[in-house]
Write a protein that holds these residues in place. Structure first.
Motif: not given
Length: 155
Positions: A74, A76, A90, A148-149, A151-153, A155
């Protein structure tokens, strides 16, 4: 591309109740007595000729002495740190036993000016820390990757 560049992999896992990330305490005499803001995502420098993700995988293996986990990776993004270096990271979901890490080393003249060189581990220890608690340990310029991680998790 100009300037110094680094790339790294941020491992995360969800053993419950909270997501954890794997970070390492920087080795060598400058960091020996520090804990706050003295940890890093496993990463390292690369040249323009090397793709950043390939460098992140290579550096993970050099710093931890372990084969990097297979993706998916992923992205970042990247961050320009205070010293001018650009760092790309990443995230990858994987598990790793910190006891199995065999850190890479670097040579440093120590004490400075002594003419005596010593070997120090790149990372003197690695640990899984809760995502929401790792920021205090991580160097300031890398904390954005945790955000950022997260926020991704979510989402």
């Amino acid at each position: 591309m100009t300037g110094r560049r680094s790339a790294g992999l941020l491992l995360f896992r969800n053993p419950g109740p909270a997501v954890e990330v794997l970070i390492g305490h920087m080795g060598g005499p400058f960091w020996a007595r520090r804990d706050h803001a003295a940890w890093s995502i496993p990463k390292g420098e690369h040249g323009d000729e090397e793709e950043p993700l390939a460098a992140a995988v290579r550096e993970f293996e050099e710093e931890l002495g372990r084969v990097a986990p297979a993706g998916p990776y992923l992205p970042l993004g990247d961050v320009r740190q205070a010293g001018g270096k650009t760092v790309a990271v990443w995230a990858v979901e994987a598990d790793l036993d910190p006891e199995t890490v065999v850190p890479g080393t670097f040579r440093l003249e120590w004490p400075r000016g002594s003419g005596r060189f010593q070997e120090f581990p790149e990372l003197d220890r690695v640990a899984w820390l809760p995502l929401d608690g790792a920021a205090d340990k991580l160097v300031a310029g890398q904390r954005v990757f945790l955000d950022r991680l997260a926020a991704h998790l979510t989402a």
